[in-house]
Scaffold this motif. Structure first.
Motif: not given
Length: 126
Positions: A46-60
């Protein structure tokens, strides 16, 4: 009370760096207390899934590696007050905003006053 463990964290969040660190972690080997067997395998996925789907948004939105991947420096996820959103339970994130991540009927709040800071799960050394 012991002094907090100093941890070097990414000065600028970088999802490639986070993904590389998570991918280097063996999903078959527990990284810290509280994450074992199928639970750790699910959290890893789920960590890898999160980064795929929401990673860029989380950084922003300003989410840090400790907000997402933090654990207590000596007892891992046993002390949930030190934990980041993605190391607790292995639920798939459904949405993210500047202060919360939704996991179905559960919500993680990163702006809890007085919340202690952990270390990234990949830095856990026991």
């Amino acid at each position: 009370m012991s002094a907090p463990h100093p941890v070097a964290t990414d000065p600028a969040p970088d999802i490639r760096s986070w993904r590389d660190r998570i991918e280097r972690m063996n999903p078959a080997t527990s990284p810290c207390p509280g994450l074992h067997g199928e639970t750790w395998q699910r959290v890893h996925a789920t960590m890898l899934d999160f980064l795929e789907r929401f990673g860029a948004e989380a950084v922003d939105l300003g989410w840090s590696e400790l907000d997402l991947f933090g654990v207590h420096p000596s007892v891992g996820t046993v002390r949930v007050d030190h934990c980041g959103a993605l190391v607790l339970g292995g639920r798939t994130a459904q949405w993210i905003d500047p202060t919360r991540i939704g996991f179905g009927n559960l919500t993680y709040y990163r702006d809890t006053p007085g919340r202690p800071r952990g270390i990234p799960v990949w830095a856990y050394g026991g």
